[in-house]
Scaffold this motif. Structure first.
Motif, PDB file in Angstrom:
ATOM      1  N   PRO A 150       0.862  -0.940  -0.299  1.00 27.13           N
ATOM      2  CA  PRO A 150       0.209  -0.130   0.225  1.00 27.13           C
ATOM      3  C   PRO A 150       0.556   1.228   0.204  1.00 27.13           C
ATOM      4  O   PRO A 150       0.528   1.853  -0.560  1.00 27.13           O
ATOM      5  CB  PRO A 150      -0.618   0.237   1.359  1.00 27.13           C
ATOM      6  CG  PRO A 150      -0.991  -1.897   1.979  1.00 27.13           C
ATOM      7  CD  PRO A 150       0.186  -2.105   0.672  1.00 27.13           C
TER       8      PRO A 150
ATOM      9  N   PRO B  43      -7.147  -0.062   1.003  1.00 26.03           N
ATOM     10  CA  PRO B  43      -5.667  -0.454   0.833  1.00 26.03           C
ATOM     11  C   PRO B  43      -5.652  -0.032  -1.067  1.00 26.03           C
ATOM     12  O   PRO B  43      -6.285  -0.784  -1.672  1.00 26.03           O
ATOM     13  CB  PRO B  43      -5.483  -2.042   0.953  1.00 26.03           C
ATOM     14  CG  PRO B  43      -6.704  -1.886   1.749  1.00 26.03           C
ATOM     15  CD  PRO B  43      -7.709  -1.156   1.249  1.00 26.03           C
TER      16      PRO B  43
ATOM     17  N   TRP C 284      -4.452  -3.544   4.568  1.00 23.94           N
ATOM     18  CA  TRP C 284      -3.300  -3.038   4.546  1.00 23.94           C
ATOM     19  C   TRP C 284      -2.353  -3.698   4.831  1.00 23.94           C
ATOM     20  O   TRP C 284      -1.263  -4.388   5.330  1.00 23.94           O
ATOM     21  CB  TRP C 284      -3.076  -2.221   5.303  1.00 23.94           C
ATOM     22  CG  TRP C 284      -3.924  -0.383   5.099  1.00 23.94           C
ATOM     23  CD1 TRP C 284      -5.209  -0.521   5.618  1.00 23.94           C
ATOM     24  CD2 TRP C 284      -4.047   0.156   3.803  1.00 23.94           C
ATOM     25  NE1 TRP C 284      -5.384   0.581   4.526  1.00 23.94           N
ATOM     26  CE2 TRP C 284      -4.816   1.293   3.983  1.00 23.94           C
ATOM     27  CE3 TRP C 284      -2.144   0.233   3.274  1.00 23.94           C
ATOM     28  CZ2 TRP C 284      -4.459   2.124   2.977  1.00 23.94           C
ATOM     29  CZ3 TRP C 284      -2.179   1.303   2.209  1.00 23.94           C
ATOM     30  CH2 TRP C 284      -3.089   1.902   2.141  1.00 23.94           C
TER      31      TRP C 284
ATOM     32  N   ASP D 287       0.556  -6.627   2.360  1.00 22.88           N
ATOM     33  CA  ASP D 287       1.200  -6.142   1.230  1.00 22.88           C
ATOM     34  C   ASP D 287       1.888  -7.500   0.427  1.00 22.88           C
ATOM     35  O   ASP D 287       1.102  -8.105   1.860  1.00 22.88           O
ATOM     36  CB  ASP D 287       2.312  -5.324   0.792  1.00 22.88           C
ATOM     37  CG  ASP D 287       3.520  -6.725   2.295  1.00 22.88           C
ATOM     38  OD1 ASP D 287       4.716  -6.204   1.290  1.00 22.88           O
ATOM     39  OD2 ASP D 287       3.053  -7.545   2.603  1.00 22.88           O
TER      40      ASP D 287
ATOM     41  N   GLN E 288       1.379  -9.901   6.380  1.00 23.98           N
ATOM     42  CA  GLN E 288       1.215  -8.596   6.644  1.00 23.98           C
ATOM     43  C   GLN E 288       2.460  -8.249   7.703  1.00 23.98           C
ATOM     44  O   GLN E 288       2.162  -9.530   8.983  1.00 23.98           O
ATOM     45  CB  GLN E 288       0.106  -9.048   7.696  1.00 23.98           C
ATOM     46  CG  GLN E 288      -0.555  -7.287   8.464  1.00 23.98           C
ATOM     47  CD  GLN E 288      -1.691  -7.035   8.908  1.00 23.98           C
ATOM     48  OE1 GLN E 288      -2.081  -8.143  10.160  1.00 23.98           O
ATOM     49  NE2 GLN E 288      -2.379  -5.916   9.134  1.00 23.98           N
TER      50      GLN E 288
END
Lengths: 240, 240
Positions: free
Chosen positions: A237, B75, B175, B177, B212
């Motif tokens: 993000p 996000p 959120w 990635d 995460q």
DNA sequence: TAGTGGTCTAGACCACGGG
DNA sequence: CCGTGGTCTAGACCACTAT
């Protein structure tokens, strides 16, 4: 003195520099006026100039170094998608040898718009280049490229027999933008022979059209043996 | 009062908020303290707070609205790569029907690290989900997914018979990635039957591992018939 | 050493828009 | 209305580094 002309001061500065970079007036490596110089030019405070330059740096368009100044950065595309397709760099990183071999070169004048997914204005003179990218003697990709000669006239006199046209073009027309299409296909007999794979084996195909301000510069299709190549991308993000 | 603790003040503020968002402590839509409140908390000037929040907004992590405040944004991955793989959205946009059909669901405990390209800690309890994405009755993708149950315990009681796990996971763990790997392959008999294509036809394969903060949340492989699907991406120097 | 960017301040005025 | 963000100032000190 607070200029309020629909756009803010720092946006104005940002936009001016961005435009000059995209125009090619400022090229990668070129120095941008210092904050003090821009203060004088725009008649605003250093904070305002700093805000614009900091944003340009965050966007990857410029790089800033203390004592040295601010400089136009290399295009971001070269650091993202290009990174995984710059065979020379990959080979060097792995301590392998890289070679580009030109297969065919001819100049055509387009009678009709291209049959591909990308529309191309008819009548354009186009340099067609076919070549192979080899790492340690293994063919990693077959490249079929079209270079629009009105956008890049120097390409007409350039020797591409051993120089891959990709990097050369990046130097000629920095800060372009591009559309990528990734697809898969099966190898026909001719493609299989060039790539050194079996007919009917899987291929990973990347089509890229590179533009500069709505003017098409080049189209390229990179055809990879699926067994040898994949695309890797990292997304989060924070930085995309 | 000029704090110089290796990182600057605005970086400290930026990092603190970023961490709370990535931790899940702050979720999409949540309100972030106003600039004045943060001034008091950090004991710095409003300009410094503003610099941090502006950078967070530029990075797409928060959205700022006058009078309302600053809020955690959705996000970015959902707006980029996800966009081209959210079949429901694509179908709706084209006025077509979308359906997800669950093929298999089971819970396993990993004895060994995954054999895939991604390393997974052994001993983890994993929910395996296989399903088909269909648009107007045509299978667009076969999805093979692993959900790490220690990261997303709620998945254990969730019904995925008609709900695609992708969107559900995005809501559970915002959120994150991700790493994407795109490759090509040939359809084996089983896969061909599920996708409704011929054995030996070309497939476009996307592997994605979503994390995460170094904790793996889910791994998914989306297998597309090459004739029906391609990935399109737009890149430019300004926004990647 | 001198010039450059990096950071920070303590104010200020304005535009927007929700209550 | 009035709190919020958006912008801007005219300084200041510091860190880094090319020269």
């Amino acid at each position: 003195m607070t200029g309020q002309a629909a756009v803010s001061f720092h946006q104005r500065i940002y936009g001016d520099i961005e435009r000059r970079v995209l125009n090619g007036e400022l090229r990668p490596g070129d120095r941008i006026p210092s904050e003090h110089e821009l203060m004088a030019v725009y008649g605003c405070s250093r904070m305002t100039v700093s805000k614009a330059l900091t944003a340009l740096a965050a966007a990857g368009m410029i790089e800033r170094r203390r004592r040295a100044g601010s400089f136009v950065a290399r295009p971001r595309i070269e650091r993202t998608v290009m990174e995984i397709q710059d065979f020379a760099v990959e080979a060097a990183r792995a301590g392998q040898s890289y070679a580009y071999r030109l297969l065919a070169r001819r100049i055509e004048r387009l009678a009709e718009a291209e049959g591909s997914a990308f529309p191309v204005p008819a009548g354009t003179e186009v340099l067609r280049l076919d070549g192979l990218h080899q790492i340690d003697g293994v063919v990693m990709a077959l490249e079929r490229r079209s270079v629009m000669l009105d956008a890049v006239p120097h390409a007409r006199e350039t020797d591409f027999t051993t120089t891959a046209p990709g990097r050369w073009l990046l130097q000629q027309v920095p800060w372009s933008d591009a559309v990528h299409v990734i697809s898969a296909d099966l190898a026909d007999a001719a493609t299989a022979r060039l790539l050194g794979v079996d007919k009917g084996s899987a291929l990973l195909v990347l089509d890229r059209e590179t533009r500069q301000t709505a003017l098409t510069i080049t189209q390229v299709r990179l055809i990879h043996p699926a067994a040898l190549y994949r695309f890797v991308g990292h997304f989060n993000p924070g930085n995309g």
